[in-house]
Design a protein around this motif. Sequence first.
Motif, PDB file in Angstrom:
ATOM      1  N   THR A   1     -34.808 -39.511 -22.741  1.00 52.98           N
ATOM      2  CA  THR A   1     -33.988 -38.731 -23.674  1.00 52.98           C
ATOM      3  C   THR A   1     -33.449 -37.479 -22.993  1.00 52.98           C
ATOM      4  O   THR A   1     -32.280 -37.119 -23.147  1.00 52.98           O
ATOM      5  CB  THR A   1     -34.825 -38.326 -24.908  1.00 52.98           C
ATOM      6  N   PHE A   2     -34.334 -36.836 -22.235  1.00 47.59           N
ATOM      7  CA  PHE A   2     -33.926 -35.622 -21.512  1.00 47.59           C
ATOM      8  C   PHE A   2     -32.832 -35.940 -20.499  1.00 47.59           C
ATOM      9  O   PHE A   2     -31.832 -35.218 -20.396  1.00 47.59           O
ATOM     10  CB  PHE A   2     -35.141 -35.023 -20.799  1.00 47.59           C
ATOM     11  N   ALA A   3     -33.005 -37.033 -19.733  1.00 53.63           N
ATOM     12  CA  ALA A   3     -32.009 -37.419 -18.738  1.00 53.63           C
ATOM     13  C   ALA A   3     -30.671 -37.726 -19.396  1.00 53.63           C
ATOM     14  O   ALA A   3     -29.606 -37.341 -18.881  1.00 53.63           O
ATOM     15  CB  ALA A   3     -32.502 -38.629 -17.947  1.00 53.63           C
ATOM     16  N   GLY A   4     -30.713 -38.403 -20.555  1.00 53.68           N
ATOM     17  CA  GLY A   4     -29.473 -38.697 -21.278  1.00 53.68           C
ATOM     18  C   GLY A   4     -28.774 -37.429 -21.735  1.00 53.68           C
ATOM     19  O   GLY A   4     -27.543 -37.320 -21.663  1.00 53.68           O
ATOM     20  N   PHE A   5     -29.554 -36.448 -22.180  1.00 54.38           N
ATOM     21  CA  PHE A   5     -28.986 -35.165 -22.616  1.00 54.38           C
ATOM     22  C   PHE A   5     -28.297 -34.451 -21.448  1.00 54.38           C
ATOM     23  O   PHE A   5     -27.198 -33.911 -21.595  1.00 54.38           O
ATOM     24  CB  PHE A   5     -30.097 -34.282 -23.195  1.00 54.38           C
ATOM     25  N   VAL A   6     -28.939 -34.467 -20.285  1.00 49.98           N
ATOM     26  CA  VAL A   6     -28.358 -33.827 -19.094  1.00 49.98           C
ATOM     27  C   VAL A   6     -27.047 -34.497 -18.724  1.00 49.98           C
ATOM     28  O   VAL A   6     -26.061 -33.822 -18.381  1.00 49.98           O
ATOM     29  CB  VAL A   6     -29.345 -33.879 -17.910  1.00 49.98           C
ATOM     30  N   MET A   7     -26.998 -35.832 -18.790  1.00 46.90           N
ATOM     31  CA  MET A   7     -25.780 -36.556 -18.425  1.00 46.90           C
ATOM     32  C   MET A   7     -24.636 -36.292 -19.400  1.00 46.90           C
ATOM     33  O   MET A   7     -23.464 -36.329 -19.025  1.00 46.90           O
ATOM     34  CB  MET A   7     -26.059 -38.073 -18.369  1.00 46.90           C
TER      35      MET A   7
ATOM     36  N   LEU B   1     -57.321 -41.273 -20.102  1.00 46.17           N
ATOM     37  CA  LEU B   1     -56.073 -41.224 -20.861  1.00 46.17           C
ATOM     38  C   LEU B   1     -55.264 -42.481 -20.607  1.00 46.17           C
ATOM     39  O   LEU B   1     -55.312 -43.064 -19.528  1.00 46.17           O
ATOM     40  CB  LEU B   1     -55.238 -39.995 -20.449  1.00 46.17           C
ATOM     41  N   ARG B   2     -54.510 -42.896 -21.608  1.00 43.03           N
ATOM     42  CA  ARG B   2     -53.583 -43.999 -21.456  1.00 43.03           C
ATOM     43  C   ARG B   2     -52.220 -43.415 -21.092  1.00 43.03           C
ATOM     44  O   ARG B   2     -51.593 -42.711 -21.874  1.00 43.03           O
ATOM     45  CB  ARG B   2     -53.479 -44.801 -22.758  1.00 43.03           C
ATOM     46  N   VAL B   3     -51.781 -43.647 -19.849  1.00 45.82           N
ATOM     47  CA  VAL B   3     -50.543 -43.055 -19.354  1.00 45.82           C
ATOM     48  C   VAL B   3     -49.440 -44.096 -19.358  1.00 45.82           C
ATOM     49  O   VAL B   3     -49.584 -45.161 -18.756  1.00 45.82           O
ATOM     50  CB  VAL B   3     -50.732 -42.504 -17.917  1.00 45.82           C
ATOM     51  N   LYS B   4     -48.342 -43.771 -20.031  1.00 41.62           N
ATOM     52  CA  LYS B   4     -47.202 -44.678 -20.044  1.00 41.62           C
ATOM     53  C   LYS B   4     -46.444 -44.582 -18.723  1.00 41.62           C
ATOM     54  O   LYS B   4     -46.226 -43.493 -18.204  1.00 41.62           O
ATOM     55  CB  LYS B   4     -46.264 -44.328 -21.203  1.00 41.62           C
ATOM     56  N   PRO B   5     -46.016 -45.708 -18.168  1.00 42.39           N
ATOM     57  CA  PRO B   5     -45.312 -45.671 -16.885  1.00 42.39           C
ATOM     58  C   PRO B   5     -43.986 -44.919 -16.941  1.00 42.39           C
ATOM     59  O   PRO B   5     -43.605 -44.233 -16.020  1.00 42.39           O
ATOM     60  CB  PRO B   5     -45.092 -47.150 -16.550  1.00 42.39           C
ATOM     61  N   VAL B   6     -43.247 -45.053 -18.016  1.00 41.23           N
ATOM     62  CA  VAL B   6     -41.979 -44.337 -18.176  1.00 41.23           C
ATOM     63  C   VAL B   6     -41.970 -43.681 -19.551  1.00 41.23           C
ATOM     64  O   VAL B   6     -42.113 -44.347 -20.565  1.00 41.23           O
ATOM     65  CB  VAL B   6     -40.757 -45.279 -18.045  1.00 41.23           C
ATOM     66  N   SER B   7     -41.788 -42.385 -19.569  1.00 37.34           N
ATOM     67  CA  SER B   7     -41.845 -41.651 -20.825  1.00 37.34           C
ATOM     68  C   SER B   7     -40.499 -41.698 -21.527  1.00 37.34           C
ATOM     69  O   SER B   7     -39.442 -41.505 -20.919  1.00 37.34           O
ATOM     70  CB  SER B   7     -42.242 -40.201 -20.554  1.00 37.34           C
ATOM     71  N   THR B   8     -40.534 -41.962 -22.813  1.00 38.70           N
ATOM     72  CA  THR B   8     -39.316 -41.938 -23.629  1.00 38.70           C
ATOM     73  C   THR B   8     -38.699 -40.547 -23.619  1.00 38.70           C
ATOM     74  O   THR B   8     -37.474 -40.385 -23.627  1.00 38.70           O
ATOM     75  CB  THR B   8     -39.650 -42.344 -25.078  1.00 38.70           C
ATOM     76  N   TYR B   9     -39.580 -39.548 -23.556  1.00 37.59           N
ATOM     77  CA  TYR B   9     -39.104 -38.162 -23.542  1.00 37.59           C
ATOM     78  C   TYR B   9     -38.204 -37.908 -22.340  1.00 37.59           C
ATOM     79  O   TYR B   9     -37.133 -37.302 -22.471  1.00 37.59           O
ATOM     80  CB  TYR B   9     -40.292 -37.204 -23.515  1.00 37.59           C
ATOM     81  N   TRP B  10     -38.614 -38.375 -21.182  1.00 27.74           N
ATOM     82  CA  TRP B  10     -37.833 -38.123 -19.974  1.00 27.74           C
ATOM     83  C   TRP B  10     -36.498 -38.860 -20.007  1.00 27.74           C
ATOM     84  O   TRP B  10     -35.488 -38.352 -19.503  1.00 27.74           O
ATOM     85  CB  TRP B  10     -38.629 -38.517 -18.728  1.00 27.74           C
TER      86      TRP B  10
ATOM     87  N   LEU C   1     -33.997 -39.931 -12.237  1.00 30.44           N
ATOM     88  CA  LEU C   1     -34.568 -38.760 -12.917  1.00 30.44           C
ATOM     89  C   LEU C   1     -35.744 -39.161 -13.794  1.00 30.44           C
ATOM     90  O   LEU C   1     -36.791 -38.500 -13.799  1.00 30.44           O
ATOM     91  CB  LEU C   1     -33.487 -38.074 -13.754  1.00 30.44           C
ATOM     92  N   VAL C   2     -35.598 -40.258 -14.517  1.00 27.29           N
ATOM     93  CA  VAL C   2     -36.675 -40.718 -15.403  1.00 27.29           C
ATOM     94  C   VAL C   2     -37.915 -41.110 -14.603  1.00 27.29           C
ATOM     95  O   VAL C   2     -39.046 -40.753 -14.957  1.00 27.29           O
ATOM     96  CB  VAL C   2     -36.193 -41.918 -16.255  1.00 27.29           C
ATOM     97  N   SER C   3     -37.707 -41.827 -13.494  1.00 22.40           N
ATOM     98  CA  SER C   3     -38.855 -42.331 -12.733  1.00 22.40           C
ATOM     99  C   SER C   3     -39.551 -41.246 -11.915  1.00 22.40           C
ATOM    100  O   SER C   3     -40.725 -41.401 -11.553  1.00 22.40           O
ATOM    101  CB  SER C   3     -38.412 -43.468 -11.801  1.00 22.40           C
ATOM    102  N   THR C   4     -38.842 -40.152 -11.633  1.00 22.55           N
ATOM    103  CA  THR C   4     -39.453 -39.111 -10.792  1.00 22.55           C
ATOM    104  C   THR C   4     -39.767 -37.817 -11.533  1.00 22.55           C
ATOM    105  O   THR C   4     -40.509 -36.984 -11.012  1.00 22.55           O
ATOM    106  CB  THR C   4     -38.534 -38.760  -9.603  1.00 22.55           C
ATOM    107  N   SER C   5     -39.206 -37.630 -12.728  1.00 15.57           N
ATOM    108  CA  SER C   5     -39.377 -36.348 -13.430  1.00 15.57           C
ATOM    109  C   SER C   5     -40.841 -36.014 -13.662  1.00 15.57           C
ATOM    110  O   SER C   5     -41.281 -34.884 -13.431  1.00 15.57           O
ATOM    111  CB  SER C   5     -38.635 -36.380 -14.772  1.00 15.57           C
TER     112      SER C   5
END
Length: 703
Positions: free
Chosen positions: A334-340, A323-332, A630-634
């Motif tokens: 977005t999620f972190a921004g929503f939480v903030m 699999l090609r794994v992205k180092p930082v997910s855009t989803y995370w 949060l993004v780097s560890t989620s």
Amino acid sequence: MQTFSQFITKHVKLIITIWIILFVTFAFLAIQLPKKLEGDGFSVDGDHNRVMNELSETFELPEKSIIVLFEDKTNTEIEEILKNLKKVKEIHSITSPIDNTQLHKDEYSYAILNFGKEVEDYNLIVDEIRELLDGELGVSITGEPVISKDINVASQKDLASAEAIGLPIAVIVLLLAFGTIVASLLPIIIGAVSVVTSLGILTLLGNQFDLSIFILNIVPMLGLALSIDFALLFINRYREERTHSSIEESVQISIQTAGRSIIFSAVCVMIGLGAMAVIQVEIFQNIALGGTIAVFLAVLSGITLLPSLLIVLGDHLNKGRILRVKPVSTYWRTFAGFVMKHPVAIIIVSLIILVVGMLPLRDMELNIPSADSLPTSYESRQAYDQLQETFNYGKDASIILLAERKDGWEDEEALNLIYDIQQKLLDDPLVTKVEDIFTTAQVESVDMWQLTQQNPQTAELLNTVKDNFIKENQMFLTITLDAESTSSEAQDWVRKWKDEDLGVDFALAGHPKFNQEIFDEISNKIYVAVTIILITTFIILMIAFRSLLIPLKAILMNIIGLGSAFGILVYLFQYGHLGLDKSTIALIIPVIVFCLVFGLSMDYEVFLISRIQEEYQKGFDNTKATVDGLVSTSKIITSAALIMIVITGAFAFTDVLPVKQIGVGIAIAVAIDATIIRLMLVPSLMKLLGDWNWWLPFVKNKR
């Protein structure tokens, strides 16, 4: 950590060689561990054990018994079977149903095979008895030695089943996290080395300590899950550093950062395990010992063997990409921004969910597991259930009172004392029967005893009865209560009577006393264990993060999350949902799950807050540091939690009930912690508190 990391990178071959030698040596020992395990670990150094030992040594009463249950067997057939069983030389005596009508009812009857203290290995005796009974239809055996052996066998099967379910799914989770076969298999290898070495060390310790059969499941469960989690965190950080640093530099930085987090996490888990040892019940001390060894080896292999293997593998770590794994997910992000943006709403919703999960807690019923630990497919469980149903076996509360009198029990004053004790007991509304020298000989008073003893024809009978109940300065009698042996009513009775003034030193034993001592030891010491966990965890996190509020939040969130997990456990097992049979919660479950998960959940707290702290100390404001952390560890927290859930949750498909409940309990608690607590509540509170997160009196955080 810098000096240590440099040492590791300079002595790679030596470290790998040492680990290979350790693995091979302890793998040989680990195979022998099941032979060292015996008993369920429910043992406490109290009056019950002391009285039972005295009865065995002084009165030659059996230490343990095996029950032979007969169905539709004639007296002739029973006699022939028992004659065959006498080939087992360790049998002390046999209580036959042929001579005892109380052991007959309808088409069922049972015999009792009694054993003395000289028996060293009941597993061999159970095997011998089963071999002698092989082919006999309508004959089955049960009793504590048989049930203990069957739980041991079931535990070995459970471990194999859980690994067969959990490990393949764990590999899939690792593939989703890393994308390559080599990187995904490396944590499994580290986990296997840690677990096998742990089991080998426990085999050696089994010569000095009594080890419970339950550690065969709990230690691999804990060791494997933590080893994989630690390796996942380390490899993830190493790959991040590898994008801009050399292999050796990346390993050194990973040891100094991820390695530091791993050590703090392991210390938190060890604190929970160590606190469990405060409770002087054998199973808790076993788990504390075995768990500490497993955690120590998990962290040791994670910061020595794993970095060494990464250096040896070099860029081959990324071979076999699936699999090609992205180092930082855009989803995370977005999620972190929503939480903030919506911290208050997220806190309210999260707390509502957790409180709803807690509601079934009010119905929690705790018990000490016995035969019900086994599934109904086992012969020993079926035989035990039949004995309870037909003969009410083990249900009546039977208590033994052992009294010691310095001047012995032969004179008239002693006889009057025995009679007075009997009358005091019979005056208790809960007592239905007392068996002593008077009731057994059917003598109604001391005067009648003395008169009867003057008759040579009856004196011999009285002396025989007296010899059964009196030996020198020791005397015992048995008490039957109008209550079930496992009831709280029976426990309350022994609590009350153990402090009664009977005019002589005495102690109580029996199943109600055994239960009372276990329950009281746990209830009296659990507050000490919890206090140790809370205070030490607070201090460690305060030192690690130079903050007062972060450890307070972590402790509060853990308590709320665990309360919700226990409520869901009650919903599943006591209420009998999701296809589970209704059952009470094993007494050990709340203690073990709390002590283990409180430490385990700190893994995710340390992973998350460490990364936020790194960003904050770089000069970023609290909100950006929280988002970046949060993004780097989620993703890694989610992956680590999934692995923990998979490894522990796989025990939901096993047979031994306490192990099933422990596995499910840990899986639920980790799921709640890694999602609602760590990804929603903690970041929301970090946002609301701002720079106050990093406040510590008299200390200024470096930025």
